[in-house]
Design a protein around this motif. Structure first.
Motif, PDB file in Angstrom:
ATOM      1  N   ALA A   1      72.651-105.281   2.683  1.00  0.00           N
ATOM      2  CA  ALA A   1      71.874-106.431   2.225  1.00  0.00           C
ATOM      3  C   ALA A   1      72.058-106.632   0.728  1.00  0.00           C
ATOM      4  N   VAL A   2      72.106-107.886   0.310  1.00  0.00           N
ATOM      5  CA  VAL A   2      72.112-108.229  -1.109  1.00  0.00           C
ATOM      6  C   VAL A   2      70.723-107.942  -1.670  1.00  0.00           C
ATOM      7  N   GLU A   3      70.673-107.250  -2.834  1.00  0.00           N
ATOM      8  CA  GLU A   3      69.397-106.878  -3.450  1.00  0.00           C
ATOM      9  C   GLU A   3      69.251-107.569  -4.798  1.00  0.00           C
ATOM     10  N   ARG A   4      68.005-107.674  -5.228  1.00  0.00           N
ATOM     11  CA  ARG A   4      67.725-108.134  -6.587  1.00  0.00           C
ATOM     12  C   ARG A   4      66.972-107.015  -7.307  1.00  0.00           C
ATOM     13  N   ARG A   5      67.634-106.424  -8.306  1.00  0.00           N
ATOM     14  CA  ARG A   5      67.014-105.325  -9.053  1.00  0.00           C
ATOM     15  C   ARG A   5      67.752-105.152 -10.388  1.00  0.00           C
ATOM     16  N   LYS A   6      67.159-104.342 -11.260  1.00  0.00           N
ATOM     17  CA  LYS A   6      67.819-104.007 -12.525  1.00  0.00           C
ATOM     18  C   LYS A   6      68.916-102.977 -12.268  1.00  0.00           C
TER      19      LYS A   6
ATOM     20  N   VAL B   1      80.182-112.735   3.862  1.00  0.00           N
ATOM     21  CA  VAL B   1      78.769-112.798   4.242  1.00  0.00           C
ATOM     22  C   VAL B   1      78.694-113.042   5.752  1.00  0.00           C
ATOM     23  N   GLU B   2      77.897-112.208   6.442  1.00  0.00           N
ATOM     24  CA  GLU B   2      77.736-112.358   7.881  1.00  0.00           C
ATOM     25  C   GLU B   2      76.788-113.532   8.159  1.00  0.00           C
ATOM     26  N   THR B   3      77.310-114.547   8.842  1.00  0.00           N
ATOM     27  CA  THR B   3      76.499-115.733   9.158  1.00  0.00           C
ATOM     28  C   THR B   3      75.899-115.677  10.550  1.00  0.00           C
ATOM     29  N   ALA B   4      76.549-114.947  11.431  1.00  0.00           N
ATOM     30  CA  ALA B   4      76.076-114.761  12.807  1.00  0.00           C
ATOM     31  C   ALA B   4      76.684-113.456  13.293  1.00  0.00           C
ATOM     32  N   PRO B   5      76.200-112.919  14.426  1.00  0.00           N
ATOM     33  CA  PRO B   5      76.789-111.670  14.904  1.00  0.00           C
ATOM     34  C   PRO B   5      78.307-111.784  15.025  1.00  0.00           C
ATOM     35  N   ASP B   6      78.978-110.883  14.295  1.00  0.00           N
ATOM     36  CA  ASP B   6      80.438-110.789  14.282  1.00  0.00           C
ATOM     37  C   ASP B   6      81.099-112.031  13.724  1.00  0.00           C
TER      38      ASP B   6
ATOM     39  N   LEU C   1      74.735-116.634  -3.272  1.00  0.00           N
ATOM     40  CA  LEU C   1      74.113-115.539  -2.529  1.00  0.00           C
ATOM     41  C   LEU C   1      72.631-115.528  -2.824  1.00  0.00           C
ATOM     42  N   LYS C   2      71.905-114.878  -1.931  1.00  0.00           N
ATOM     43  CA  LYS C   2      70.470-114.696  -2.145  1.00  0.00           C
ATOM     44  C   LYS C   2      70.075-113.336  -1.593  1.00  0.00           C
ATOM     45  N   PRO C   3      68.963-112.781  -2.072  1.00  0.00           N
ATOM     46  CA  PRO C   3      68.533-111.476  -1.573  1.00  0.00           C
ATOM     47  C   PRO C   3      68.376-111.493  -0.060  1.00  0.00           C
ATOM     48  N   GLY C   4      68.831-110.444   0.583  1.00  0.00           N
ATOM     49  CA  GLY C   4      68.730-110.327   2.025  1.00  0.00           C
ATOM     50  C   GLY C   4      69.985-110.725   2.761  1.00  0.00           C
ATOM     51  N   ASP C   5      70.885-111.469   2.125  1.00  0.00           N
ATOM     52  CA  ASP C   5      72.157-111.782   2.776  1.00  0.00           C
ATOM     53  C   ASP C   5      72.892-110.487   3.081  1.00  0.00           C
ATOM     54  N   LEU C   6      73.578-110.475   4.221  1.00  0.00           N
ATOM     55  CA  LEU C   6      74.329-109.287   4.614  1.00  0.00           C
ATOM     56  C   LEU C   6      75.794-109.473   4.246  1.00  0.00           C
ATOM     57  N   VAL C   7      76.314-108.564   3.405  1.00  0.00           N
ATOM     58  CA  VAL C   7      77.721-108.613   3.001  1.00  0.00           C
ATOM     59  C   VAL C   7      78.455-107.487   3.700  1.00  0.00           C
TER      60      VAL C   7
END
Length: 573
Positions: A50-55, A534-539, A562-568
């Motif tokens: 998952a894409v995260e937002r942090r320092k 970025v995974e948009t749907a299963p597989d 991208l945004k937090p929670g996107d799966l790369v």
């Protein structure tokens, strides 16, 4: 007899048992198609994060040791006291803090004081001495409360302050030694003698004496030259002195004796080797028949004789070596004797020339007036020597009695001289009272470091202390780069001296929270641009172009659609 209802129940029970058994068997039995379907591997799936937002913080880890900083080897600049005798420690340096004017150690019962200063002690401070080291001493005395002007001259005011300083610490400042006092007396007597000679020559001038003493001096000089030449010719005709001849004869006799011993030992060995050892006989055994073979005697034991031969050979070699050494020493002594006699001849010849010239000048001038002038010059020279000596005569500071340290107070970390030992090496190692962390990193990591970076020092007990990178050294033989970190606070570190620590140096950090993805998710395409899947749907995935920023601990800062929670996607299975 069973009833119809009982029979019905029995039949139903049997039917149920048979049906259950059939169902159980059917669950355990599979067709080949079913078995292949079971063993078929699962469909490959995407590994995502998952894409995260942090320092994000990037660090370099340095393993090092917490120790006192600024180590400085402390040595004595020369002798302690006024004598050149063996310098032996009578009180060894002790661990602890060194403050201004403290006694660091004692040598031959004399003190060694520690003062603050950047100019090292390098000479004896004599009355009238000038220089930066004297000015440095005067400033140190003023810091200790002694009123002395900072003139850079070791004058009477400074000498008085030094004497009071020594006395307050239970010592006496270094007074002139016996040799110095004897030298002073000799110079004073020389002045008195020159004055007496001048008075005598002036009296002789009044009485009109002639040049007779100069004639006598010339005759004596010629006689001395004749005797010196005779002694030189006699020495050249004689190869060795009587004493050297006796030494050579004794050495030659020792060689002959050793040769005789060696010949005797070799002869005895040869005889023993040639003579068989008789076989033991028995009165009970029958005599051998003529047809029996002759008994073979065992070989003789010659080990002792061989040892004697070896020892005799060694003695002969030693005797010959001693003879050679005696001959060489005799030759060296003869050369030295001839050199000394040749020097005597030259000196005698110079004395004759001098006497002839003096007599010639005296005959050309007024001899008595010339003597008076010479006596006046001798008196002036003697007075000048006495005046020059007197300027440096008095209380002094020997070079080894003061050690100037760059900064005080300092901590005496380790003494290298014990009581009773000769002081012929550095006496101790001093450090500052502050701590540093000394460690090293490989060259690649060192390129990411620079002085002034913030760091966090972590002890094995879990304590953390902020710090700063103080310096980076050059590569050592193994390619590592030394790194020094200074803690921001020294509180509580004294008990951790010489303990291993881990330092995390911050080389970069984001000012705020940013989008972060695993570094393995970023792929650089052929056009040089970075992208992630970025995974948009299963597989199912789509590529998104991103710009990368700070990287740390396997993660990288990215900006893009991208945004937090996107799966790369980070790996394809």
């Amino acid at each position: 007899m069973r009833t119809p209802r009982g029979k019905l129940l029995l039949v139903l029970a049997v039917v149920l048992v048979v049906a259950g058994a059939g169902w159980g068997v059917s669950t355990q039995l599979r067709s080949p198609a079913d078995e292949a379907a079971v063993r078929k591997p699962p469909r490959p799936s995407l590994v995502t994060a998952a894409v995260e937002r942090r320092k994000l913080v990037s660090t370099v880890v340095v393993s090092g040791t917490l120790e006192y900083g600024s180590p400085y080897p402390m040595s004595l600049a020369g002798v302690v006291g006024g004598s050149e005798t063996a310098q032996r420690a009578t009180r060894a340096p002790r661990r602890g803090m060194i403050v201004e004017g403290a006694v660091v150690m004692e040598v031959n019962g004399r003190p060694v004081f520690g003062f603050s200063g950047k100019v090292p002690m390098h000479r004896s401070l004599l009355p009238g001495a000038k220089g930066a080291d004297v000015k440095q001493l005067q400033r140190a005395l003023r810091r200790l409360g002694y009123r002395v002007p900072v003139t850079g001259v070791f004058d009477q005011a400074t000498i008085a302050a030094v004497s009071r300083f020594y006395a307050r610490r239970g010592y006496e400042a270094q007074r002139p030694t016996l040799e110095m006092r004897q030298r002073s007396d000799d110079l004073r007597r020389a002045v008195q003698t020159a004055q007496e000679v001048l008075v005598t020559e002036r009296k002789a001038l009044d009485q009109g004496m002639d040049v007779l003493p100069l004639n006598v001096r010339l005759a004596n000089a010629r006689r001395d030259l004749k005797e010196a030449r005779r002694a030189l010719e006699s020495a050249r005709a004689q190869d060795r002195t009587t004493e050297d001849e006796a030494k050579v004869e004794a050495a030659e006799s020792a060689v002959r004796t050793a040769e005789e011993r060696l010949l005797t030992a070799e002869r005895e060995l040869a005889q023993a080797s040639a003579t068989p050892t008789p076989a033991p006989t028995s009165t009970l055994s029958p005599s051998p028949s003529p047809s029996a073979g002759v008994p073979i005697d065992p070989p003789a034991d010659t080990r002792l004789l061989e040892l004697r031969v070896a020892n005799a050979g060694a003695d002969l070699a030693a005797a010959r070596s001693a003879l050679k050494r005696v001959l060489e020493e005799a030759g060296i002594a003869r050369d030295k004797r001839l050199t000394e006699l040749e020097k005597n001849v030259r000196s005698a010849r110079e004395a004759v020339v001098t006497a002839e010239q003096t007599l010639r000048q005296a005959r050309q001038l007024s001899p008595i007036r010339l003597k008076v002038a010479n006596a006046q010059r001798d008196l002036a020279a003697a007075q000048a020597l006495l005046a020059e000596f007197s300027r440096t005569y008095g209380t002094t500071i020997p070079p080894g009695e003061i050690v100037f340290l760059p900064k005080l107070p300092a901590r005496l970390h380790r003494a290298t001289v014990k009581a009773g030992e000769l002081v012929d090496k550095p006496i101790a190692t001093v450090t500052s009272s502050t701590f540093v962390v000394s460690g090293s990193v490989d060259a690649a990591e060192a390129e990411r470091l620079k002085t002034g970076l913030n760091a966090t020092i972590e002890t094995e007990a879990g304590k953390t202390v902020p710090g700063t990178v103080a310096s980076l050294g050059g590569r050592d033989a193994k390619g590592a780069v030394p790194v020094m970190i200074t803690p921001a606070s020294m509180k509580g570190l004294k008990k951790l001296a010489d303990a291993p620590v881990t330092v995390r140096v911050t080389i970069g950090a984001t000012n705020k929270e940013v989008l972060v993805v695993p570094a393995a998710a970023v792929v650089t395409a052929a056009d040089g641009k970075a992208r992630v899947q970025v995974e948009t749907a299963p597989d199912q995935t789509t590529e998104v172009e991103v710009r990368t920023g700070l990287a740390a601990d396997g993660a990288v800062e990215v900006t893009g659609d991208l945004k937090p929670g996107d799966l790369v996607v980070i790996n394809s299975a």
